[in-house]
Design a protein around this motif. Structure first.
Motif, PDB file in Angstrom:
ATOM      1  N   THR A   1       0.733  -1.134  -0.034  1.00 53.91           N
ATOM      2  CA  THR A   1       0.030  -0.144  -0.082  1.00 53.91           C
ATOM      3  C   THR A   1       0.342   1.064   0.083  1.00 53.91           C
TER       4      THR A   1
ATOM      5  N   ARG B   1      -8.273  -6.196   1.570  1.00 54.85           N
ATOM      6  CA  ARG B   1      -8.807  -5.551   2.340  1.00 54.85           C
ATOM      7  C   ARG B   1     -10.395  -5.173   1.222  1.00 54.85           C
TER       8      ARG B   1
ATOM      9  N   LEU C   1      -6.652   4.753   1.607  1.00 48.81           N
ATOM     10  CA  LEU C   1      -6.254   4.374   1.821  1.00 48.81           C
ATOM     11  C   LEU C   1      -4.739   5.085   3.046  1.00 48.81           C
TER      12      LEU C   1
END
Length: 276
Positions: free
Chosen positions: A18, A70, A102
């Motif tokens: 991420t 996720r 995020l």
């Protein structure tokens, strides 16, 4: 995918992935937000100026991989991926909103822990005629094995539903197929299951039609799904308890939600932040 072990259980997350994604897109210093999509908004085709297709597809593709751990971005990613063939500026803005979400919790993932049972549950839901382009509905479901989130899905239905009950029936049929697959996998692994498997639905009309053996004109268009669901219920494979809309976990896979509804569902899915 990163794995962390603790006395609470096993934690799966993609924090480094991420952060790398945010860095490469120049969004590492962006202002974080609470939800991946603006509540009560619907994306449309060919809104705004055209954008580079290749860059858009690569970015959305990376988000698809991130959704493996996720589930909270699954619906949003499903929405933006529908415009990969002809992306426009409004679609790219929605993608950047996901990145801002995020940023708020890059270390969020799924926790697997012991709950003392092997019960298999599924939550199913459908957003009736939610797509403004073709008025198709979106199906969503999530399954739990032993109290832990096992699988989830958000997908636009292949045909236009003529009623909310029809949309719900299609979502229920998809959920039952997933339950049957999970049960078969557990049996192959030699693991026990606690029958019947529970399929939670928040549409009383759909549940009533399942229990009503009388066929009439209003249910002709969902006859096949109705018989499929009724067969599995009569065989004792599943049961279909009613769940209130406020406790319907599959809502997160079918529609844009505000933070007050979105955040509790994320917690109930077993998601947490490793650095919280």
């Amino acid at each position: 995918i990163e794995v962390a072990h603790s006395p609470s259980g096993v934690f799966l997350y993609q924090r480094k992935y991420t952060l790398d994604l945010l860095t490469e897109t120049g969004m590492l210093g962006c202002k974080p937000i609470d939800t991946p999509l603006e509540p009560n908004t619907h994306l449309k085709g060919q809104e705004g100026d055209p954008v580079d297709k290749g860059s858009y597809q690569r970015l959305v593709g990376r988000l698809i991989y991130l959704s493996h751990t996720r589930p909270d971005i699954t619906f949003a990613v499903s929405m933006v991926s529908q415009y990969m063939h002809d992306p426009h500026s409004t679609h790219l803005e929605a993608v950047y909103r996901i990145l801002r979400y995020l940023k708020s919790a890059p270390g969020r993932g799924i926790l697997f822990s012991k709950h003392g049972h092997w019960r298999v549950d599924c939550f199913t839901d459908a957003d009736w005629a939610g797509c403004p382009d073709d008025r198709k509905s979106t199906s969503g479901y999530c399954t739990f094995v032993g109290g832990n989130l096992n699988s989830w899905k958000s997908k636009k239905q292949s045909a236009v539903a003529r009623s909310s009950a029809e949309a719900e029936f299609r979502a229920m049929a998809h959920g039952i197929c997933e339950l049957l697959w999970v049960r078969g996998l557990l049996q192959d692994l030699g693991l026990p299951t606690d029958p019947p498997m529970r399929l939670y639905c928040d549409n009383k009309s759909a549940i009533s039609i399942v229990h009503n053996p009388v066929q009439h004109d209003r249910t002709k268009h969902i006859e096949i799904d109705r018989h499929f669901i009724k067969e599995k219920m009569e065989a004792g494979v599943i049961c279909i308890p009613f769940v209130k809309s406020g406790s319907q976990l599959a809502d997160i896979f079918t529609k844009e939600l505000g933070f007050k509804i979105f955040n509790p569902i994320v917690s109930k899915l077993g998601m947490s932040n490793i650095y919280a």
